[in-house]
Design a protein around this motif. Structure first.
Motif, PDB file in Angstrom:
ATOM      1  N   PHE A 135     -11.546   9.508  -9.878  1.00 12.77           N
ATOM      2  CA  PHE A 135     -11.320  10.136  -8.577  1.00 12.77           C
ATOM      3  C   PHE A 135     -12.086  11.442  -8.523  1.00 12.77           C
ATOM      4  CE2 PHE A 135      -7.822   7.220  -8.863  1.00 12.77           C
ATOM      5  CZ  PHE A 135      -7.558   6.847  -7.556  1.00 12.77           C
ATOM      6  N   ILE A 136     -12.984  11.543  -7.560  1.00  9.67           N
ATOM      7  CA  ILE A 136     -13.722  12.783  -7.341  1.00  9.67           C
ATOM      8  C   ILE A 136     -12.986  13.542  -6.240  1.00  9.67           C
ATOM      9  CG2 ILE A 136     -15.943  13.822  -6.812  1.00  9.67           C
ATOM     10  CD1 ILE A 136     -15.853  12.046  -9.367  1.00  9.67           C
ATOM     11  N   GLY A 137     -12.204  14.532  -6.667  1.00  4.81           N
ATOM     12  CA  GLY A 137     -11.276  15.207  -5.779  1.00  4.81           C
ATOM     13  C   GLY A 137      -9.875  14.707  -6.066  1.00  4.81           C
ATOM     14  N   ALA A 138      -8.932  15.624  -6.210  1.00  7.18           N
ATOM     15  CA  ALA A 138      -7.566  15.242  -6.586  1.00  7.18           C
ATOM     16  C   ALA A 138      -6.552  15.877  -5.647  1.00  7.18           C
ATOM     17  CB  ALA A 138      -7.281  15.646  -8.036  1.00  7.18           C
ATOM     18  N   GLY A 139      -6.811  15.751  -4.350  1.00  8.93           N
ATOM     19  CA  GLY A 139      -5.879  16.247  -3.349  1.00  8.93           C
ATOM     20  C   GLY A 139      -4.731  15.278  -3.117  1.00  8.93           C
ATOM     21  N   ASN A 140      -4.048  15.424  -1.989  1.00 10.91           N
ATOM     22  CA  ASN A 140      -2.850  14.632  -1.732  1.00 10.91           C
ATOM     23  C   ASN A 140      -3.117  13.136  -1.663  1.00 10.91           C
ATOM     24  OD1 ASN A 140      -1.141  16.848  -1.666  1.00 10.91           O
ATOM     25  ND2 ASN A 140      -1.364  17.151   0.539  1.00 10.91           N
ATOM     26  N   MET A 141      -4.187  12.729  -0.961  1.00 13.74           N
ATOM     27  CA  MET A 141      -4.448  11.306  -0.821  1.00 13.74           C
ATOM     28  C   MET A 141      -4.836  10.692  -2.156  1.00 13.74           C
ATOM     29  SD  MET A 141      -4.136   8.982   1.473  1.00 13.74           S
ATOM     30  CE  MET A 141      -4.235   9.840   3.045  1.00 13.74           C
ATOM     31  N   ALA A 199      -3.905  11.785  -5.055  1.00 13.08           N
ATOM     32  CA  ALA A 199      -2.676  11.770  -5.850  1.00 13.08           C
ATOM     33  C   ALA A 199      -1.802  10.586  -5.473  1.00 13.08           C
ATOM     34  CB  ALA A 199      -1.913  13.077  -5.674  1.00 13.08           C
ATOM     35  N   SER A 200      -1.752  10.246  -4.184  1.00 13.43           N
ATOM     36  CA  SER A 200      -0.937   9.110  -3.765  1.00 13.43           C
ATOM     37  C   SER A 200      -1.508   7.804  -4.313  1.00 13.43           C
ATOM     38  CB  SER A 200      -0.841   9.046  -2.239  1.00 13.43           C
ATOM     39  OG  SER A 200      -2.062   8.656  -1.641  1.00 13.43           O
ATOM     40  N   LEU A 201      -2.840   7.683  -4.314  1.00 10.82           N
ATOM     41  CA  LEU A 201      -3.471   6.488  -4.870  1.00 10.82           C
ATOM     42  C   LEU A 201      -3.248   6.394  -6.376  1.00 10.82           C
ATOM     43  CD1 LEU A 201      -6.807   6.569  -2.855  1.00 10.82           C
ATOM     44  CD2 LEU A 201      -5.087   4.763  -2.734  1.00 10.82           C
ATOM     45  N   ILE A 202      -3.362   7.516  -7.054  1.00  7.92           N
ATOM     46  CA  ILE A 202      -3.121   7.540  -8.504  1.00  7.92           C
ATOM     47  C   ILE A 202      -1.689   7.109  -8.806  1.00  7.92           C
ATOM     48  CG2 ILE A 202      -2.922   9.050 -10.514  1.00  7.92           C
ATOM     49  CD1 ILE A 202      -5.251  10.712  -9.225  1.00  7.92           C
ATOM     50  N   GLY A 203      -0.741   7.657  -8.053  1.00 13.16           N
ATOM     51  CA  GLY A 203       0.652   7.280  -8.256  1.00 13.16           C
ATOM     52  C   GLY A 203       0.895   5.810  -7.987  1.00 13.16           C
ATOM     53  N   GLY A 211      -9.545  -3.612  -2.449  1.00 14.04           N
ATOM     54  CA  GLY A 211      -8.332  -4.028  -1.764  1.00 14.04           C
ATOM     55  C   GLY A 211      -7.092  -3.728  -2.580  1.00 14.04           C
ATOM     56  N   GLU A 212      -7.174  -3.944  -3.897  1.00 18.61           N
ATOM     57  CA  GLU A 212      -6.044  -3.638  -4.771  1.00 18.61           C
ATOM     58  C   GLU A 212      -5.802  -2.130  -4.848  1.00 18.61           C
ATOM     59  OE1 GLU A 212      -7.026  -5.498  -8.455  1.00 18.61           O
ATOM     60  OE2 GLU A 212      -6.495  -7.513  -7.762  1.00 18.61           O
ATOM     61  N   LEU A 213      -6.883  -1.355  -4.833  1.00 17.86           N
ATOM     62  CA  LEU A 213      -6.764   0.103  -4.881  1.00 17.86           C
ATOM     63  C   LEU A 213      -6.000   0.629  -3.678  1.00 17.86           C
ATOM     64  CD1 LEU A 213      -7.623   2.914  -6.058  1.00 17.86           C
ATOM     65  CD2 LEU A 213      -9.689   2.703  -4.652  1.00 17.86           C
ATOM     66  N   LEU A 214      -6.437   0.261  -2.477  1.00 13.78           N
ATOM     67  CA  LEU A 214      -5.756   0.745  -1.274  1.00 13.78           C
ATOM     68  C   LEU A 214      -4.424   0.034  -1.064  1.00 13.78           C
ATOM     69  CD1 LEU A 214      -6.883   2.972   0.617  1.00 13.78           C
ATOM     70  CD2 LEU A 214      -8.599   1.969  -0.886  1.00 13.78           C
ATOM     71  N   GLY A 215      -4.322  -1.202  -1.553  1.00 17.98           N
ATOM     72  CA  GLY A 215      -3.058  -1.920  -1.448  1.00 17.98           C
ATOM     73  C   GLY A 215      -1.957  -1.300  -2.278  1.00 17.98           C
ATOM     74  N   ALA A 216      -2.327  -0.456  -3.232  1.00 18.13           N
ATOM     75  CA  ALA A 216      -1.324   0.218  -4.058  1.00 18.13           C
ATOM     76  C   ALA A 216      -0.508   1.234  -3.263  1.00 18.13           C
ATOM     77  CB  ALA A 216      -2.003   0.922  -5.238  1.00 18.13           C
ATOM     78  N   VAL A 217      -0.981   1.593  -2.063  1.00 18.74           N
ATOM     79  CA  VAL A 217      -0.250   2.577  -1.256  1.00 18.74           C
ATOM     80  C   VAL A 217       0.106   2.037   0.130  1.00 18.74           C
ATOM     81  CG1 VAL A 217      -1.146   4.607  -2.450  1.00 18.74           C
ATOM     82  CG2 VAL A 217      -2.433   3.654  -0.521  1.00 18.74           C
ATOM     83  N   GLY A 218       0.055   0.711   0.299  1.00 16.76           N
ATOM     84  CA  GLY A 218       0.446   0.150   1.586  1.00 16.76           C
ATOM     85  C   GLY A 218      -0.415  -1.026   2.000  1.00 16.76           C
ATOM     86  N   LEU A 219      -0.533  -1.210   3.300  1.00 17.64           N
ATOM     87  CA  LEU A 219      -1.304  -2.305   3.885  1.00 17.64           C
ATOM     88  C   LEU A 219      -2.794  -1.991   3.829  1.00 17.64           C
ATOM     89  CD1 LEU A 219      -1.156  -4.967   5.673  1.00 17.64           C
ATOM     90  CD2 LEU A 219      -1.221  -3.413   7.641  1.00 17.64           C
ATOM     91  N   ALA A 220      -3.603  -2.971   3.398  1.00 14.57           N
ATOM     92  CA  ALA A 220      -5.062  -2.796   3.341  1.00 14.57           C
ATOM     93  C   ALA A 220      -5.706  -3.988   4.039  1.00 14.57           C
ATOM     94  CB  ALA A 220      -5.533  -2.688   1.902  1.00 14.57           C
ATOM     95  N   LEU A 221      -6.421  -3.738   5.120  1.00 16.32           N
ATOM     96  CA  LEU A 221      -7.026  -4.795   5.921  1.00 16.32           C
ATOM     97  C   LEU A 221      -8.544  -4.638   5.961  1.00 16.32           C
ATOM     98  CD1 LEU A 221      -4.583  -4.819   8.995  1.00 16.32           C
ATOM     99  CD2 LEU A 221      -4.542  -6.320   6.991  1.00 16.32           C
ATOM    100  N   TRP A 222      -9.252  -5.759   5.768  1.00 11.20           N
ATOM    101  CA  TRP A 222     -10.713  -5.733   5.788  1.00 11.20           C
ATOM    102  C   TRP A 222     -11.247  -5.835   7.209  1.00 11.20           C
ATOM    103  CZ3 TRP A 222     -13.753  -4.212   2.025  1.00 11.20           C
ATOM    104  CH2 TRP A 222     -13.250  -4.227   0.717  1.00 11.20           C
TER     105      TRP A 222
END
Length: 272
Positions: free
Chosen positions: A8-14, A16-20, A147-158
């Motif tokens: 992750f280049i940048g470790a702000g709130n978003m 951090a949410s993806l990391i979690g 898709g798995e990365l963004l799906g870790a924090v909710g709905l991910a649509l292509w």
């Protein structure tokens, strides 16, 4: 299964949410690294998530399979130009920065597989909604990883076309603020009807949550759900009629078009 190494280049709130979200899905801490210029934020993310958080972007990206660009749009160009020589060959670049088109990222980073995403703030609670668009260099396997990365924090649509990112921005990217505004207005109206501030606010927020859950968990669309709770000549019908007499649908359409137009403007400005 071997998990990809994610930087992750940048470790702000978003970020951090993806990391979690990734850690909650079982990705080992050793497979995630981040970079962050602010010492206090580096220490906080390292302590909260148990991952390595570096100051240097290039050091974080070294050996990564996926590089997530999570910096502010205003500094994205400088970050990308500096990072480009250090990007691992064949790495997937995922940008979660608003307003930066793939063409600009390709120009700054070179020939890379790039996925551009538009997440929203409920991702912080793993209840997000994101639109994703991949450039032509992105493989099917890399699309699955994104898709798995963004799906870790909710709905991910292509999305089929990158221009649809502007519509996603208008609907879900900016969307939480629309519901907050409605909750504010309902709470204020409740107070004018005689409720105390705390009661009116809690009723508005809980009602929003309940309605959203009904809409997501029901097998019918919101229009049918609305009809089912709108009894002829009842209180709900009186309120709905007042909304529609004031041009509610047209106003929503106007607002979302304004947001989409502004999104396209920002992409043109920030992508120079």
């Amino acid at each position: 299964m071997t998990h990809p190494r994610i930087a992750f280049i940048g470790a702000g709130n978003m970020a951090a949410s993806l990391i979690g979200g990734l850690l909650a899905r079982g990705v080992p801490t050793a497979r995630i690294v981040a970079s962050e210029p602010h010492a206090e934020q580096r220490q906080r993310i390292a302590a909260e998530h148990g991952i390595a958080v570096l100051e240097d972007n290039a050091a974080a990206a070294a050996g990564a399979d996926i590089v997530v660009l999570a910096v502010k749009p205003q500094v994205m160009k400088d970050v990308c130009l500096a990072l480009a020589p250090a990007l691992p060959q064949g790495a997937l670049v995922v940008s979660i920065a608003a307003g930066i088109p793939c063409a600009s990222l390709e120009r700054w980073l070179g020939e890379q597989a790039i996925v551009r995403c538009m997440p929203n703030t409920p991702s912080l609670l793993r209840e997000g909604a994101s639109g994703l668009y991949a450039n032509a260099r992105t493989s099917a396997a890399q699309r699955e990883q994104a898709g798995e990365l963004l799906g870790a924090v909710g709905l991910a649509l292509w999305l089929d076309e990158e221009a649809q990112i502007d519509a996603v921005t208008a609907v879900s990217g900016s969307g939480p603020a629309y519901f907050f505004l409605l909750m504010e207005a309902m709470s204020a109206a409740g107070q004018r009807l005689g409720l105390d501030a705390a009661t009116a606010s809690l009723l508005a927020r809980q009602t929003a949550l309940g309605a959203a859950r009904m809409a997501l968990e029901s097998d019918v669309d919101p229009a049918e759900l609305r009809r089912r709770v709108t009894s002829p000549k009842g209180t709900t019908e009186a309120a709905i009629n007042a909304f529609q007499a004031g041009g509610f649908e047209a106003l929503v359409d106007q607002a979302l078009h304004a947001a989409a137009h502004r999104s396209a403007q920002l992409a043109e400005q920030l992508g120079q």
